[in-house]
Scaffold this active site. Structure first.
Site, PDB file in Angstrom:
ATOM      1  CG  HIS A  83      11.149   4.433   4.368  1.00 28.76           C
ATOM      2  ND1 HIS A  83      11.455   3.617   3.340  1.00 28.76           N
ATOM      3  CD2 HIS A  83      10.692   5.500   3.755  1.00 28.76           C
ATOM      4  CE1 HIS A  83      11.075   4.433   2.230  1.00 28.76           C
ATOM      5  NE2 HIS A  83      10.803   5.511   2.416  1.00 28.76           N
ATOM      6  CG  ASP A 162       5.398   2.263  -4.288  1.00 30.22           C
ATOM      7  OD1 ASP A 162       4.716   3.414  -4.367  1.00 30.22           O
ATOM      8  OD2 ASP A 162       6.523   2.200  -4.061  1.00 30.22           O
ATOM      9  NE  ARG A 169       3.745   9.852  -6.254  1.00 31.10           N
ATOM     10  CZ  ARG A 169       4.193   9.307  -5.054  1.00 31.10           C
ATOM     11  NH1 ARG A 169       4.591   8.036  -4.733  1.00 31.10           N
ATOM     12  NH2 ARG A 169       4.535  10.331  -4.210  1.00 31.10           N
ATOM     13  CB  SER A 184       4.662   5.487  -1.881  1.00 35.56           C
ATOM     14  OG  SER A 184       5.840   4.920  -2.135  1.00 35.56           O
ATOM     15  CE  LYS A 188       8.516   2.290  -1.364  1.00 32.83           C
ATOM     16  NZ  LYS A 188       8.791   3.397  -2.007  1.00 32.83           N
TER      17      LYS A 188
HETATM   18  N1  URA Z   1       9.408   7.690  -0.441  1.00 32.61           N
HETATM   19  C1  URA Z   1       8.645   6.456  -0.959  1.00 32.61           C
HETATM   20  O1  URA Z   1       9.039   5.285  -0.954  1.00 32.61           O
HETATM   21  N2  URA Z   1       7.660   6.666  -1.667  1.00 32.61           N
HETATM   22  C2  URA Z   1       7.330   8.042  -1.843  1.00 32.61           C
HETATM   23  O2  URA Z   1       6.245   8.443  -2.538  1.00 32.61           O
HETATM   24  C3  URA Z   1       7.941   9.307  -1.273  1.00 32.61           C
HETATM   25  C4  URA Z   1       9.164   8.990  -0.739  1.00 32.61           C
END
Ligand code: URA
Length: 409
Positions: A83, A162, A169, A184, A188
């Protein structure tokens, strides 16, 4: 019966919340019982007063359980996901995925579209004529078994809470809370079925996190959440004051990734890709990062990674043999001579979006051909009239804002 206002007040007054309280307010939000204005106030209280580690673990759990959890156990081997916290010109997934898969570590990745200045990995892949990003579960399984590499848009509803909280947000100045970012990201990745996770934390003017101190705090939280779920997490903190590589914009980024895999690109993009891929192979094969790097570099040099990329794109019906940009090109020329001191990532991202390469709202259409190709390197001696960048767009009579992009002195 826990009252929503009591929960908001408790956080506003710096008290630690229980998992039950967090569940009440967050699940209430998912079910539309808690309103946007209440959640906005609560998120701002978190931004100001922070969260304890146990609150972060609880929130991650609530996010994960709000949706489906993918089971990738049908694929043999350790599944390592990657990620990035998001950056300008960040096309590393397109390079790393075939590199890692060519070392016989399976890569099954669910990626997203981008919201913001540039597209996400799925937008980039969709810029390849014919490329299929929506696959059925059976197709994913067959492809994983046949070639060990799949990149697809989400088949299941992963961490929908999320998604809803993130959208809020985004419009309430509450994106840069480190506990919120950590839960967050990790929710995922865990819902996506990863056994181990590599995270590229971007820091700089073109990133969510602006300082090294913030990046270090996020790094430590990500690792703690990982160990709470018994998932190994390794991180890299990388610079995002400047764009990564030369090309920004969906198809242009695919073209640059292709050139990296052909061995034609050196520099930061290649180095970061090798670092990330080595971590993934090291974790997937349980070997040292040094041994993993030797394999990764060998497969870049002997063409196996490139062949894996071609096999992957063709398997998903992409016409990789006719990859070219179809847009008008405008050259930006230097208006003075001197050394190129800086290329501002955020300003380039905004420019790229104005050319049609990004979307402001989730239903906006992207021009896959639009974007920017930077022609010079930091430190280059520039002469007045030199081409600094080429802009690709299909917008008629575009009005570019070039302010603050290139610093020459
Ligand atoms: N990437 C994400 O998946 N979530 C966040 O809150 C910030 C960056």
């Amino acid at each position: 019966m826990i009252m929503i206002l009591d929960i908001i007040n408790k956080k506003a007054n710096k008290y630690e919340l229980t998992k039950e309280e967090l569940e009440t307010i967050f699940m209430g939000y998912l079910n539309n019982e808690v309103k946007d204005y209440q959640m906005s106030a609560f998120l701002m209280a978190i931004c100001i007063n922070d969260m304890s580690d146990s609150e972060v673990f609880a929130l991650t759990d609530i996010f994960i359980k709000s949706g489906d959890v993918l089971d990738l156990s049908f694929i043999d081997g350790i599944k390592v996901d990657k990620h990035s916290t998001g950056g300008v010109g960040d096309k590393t997934t397109l390079i790393i995925a075939p590199l890692v898969a060519s070392c016989n570590v399976p890569v099954i990745k669910m990626s997203g579209r981008g919201l913001g200045y540039t597209g996400g990995t799925i937008d980039k892949l969709e810029s390849i004529e014919g490329f299929r990003v929506v696959l059925t579960e059976d197709e994913i399984k067959n492809q994983a078994r046949d070639i060990g590499l799949v990149i697809t848009s989400q088949t299941k509803d992963l961490a929908p809470l999320d998604k809803k909280v993130y959208a809020l947000r985004d419009v309430t100045a509450t994106t840069n809370s480190i506990p919120l970012i950590a839960s967050s990201i990790m929710s995922k990745k865990i819902a996506g079925g990863a056994d181990k996770i590599v995270i590229d934390i971007k820091v700089g003017c073109g990133a969510l996190l602006k300082t090294m101190e913030e990046a270090k705090r996020l790094e430590s939280l990500l690792i703690k959440i990982g160990s709470y779920y018994q998932k190994e997490v390794r991180t890299i903190i990388s610079n995002m004051d400047r764009p990564l590589g030369h090309n920004i914009g969906n198809k242009l980024e695919v073209l640059e990734a292709f050139e990296v895999l052909k061995g034609n690109v050196k520099g930061e993009l290649l180095n970061l890709s090798l670092d990330l891929a080595s971590k993934m192979v090291s974790m997937g094969k349980e070997i040292s990062e040094r041994e993993a790097r030797d394999e990764v570099v060998e497969n870049l040099n002997n063409g196996k990674a490139l062949n894996k990329f071609l096999e992957f794109v063709r398997y998903q019906h992409g016409d990789i043999d006719n990859l070219k940009t179809d847009a008008k090109v405008y050259n930006i020329k230097a208006n003075k001579s001197g050394a190129l001191k800086d290329i501002n990532a955020l300003a380039i991202a905004k420019l790229s979006e104005s050319l049609g390469a990004g979307r402001k709202n989730k239903d906006d259409t992207i021009d896959y051909n639009a974007g920017v190709v930077i022609k010079k390197e930091i430190g280059d001696e520039i002469k007045e009239g030199d081409v600094l960048a080429s802009l690709y767009t299909n917008i008629d009579n575009p009005n570019f804002n070039l302010e603050g992009i290139f610093e020459i002195s």
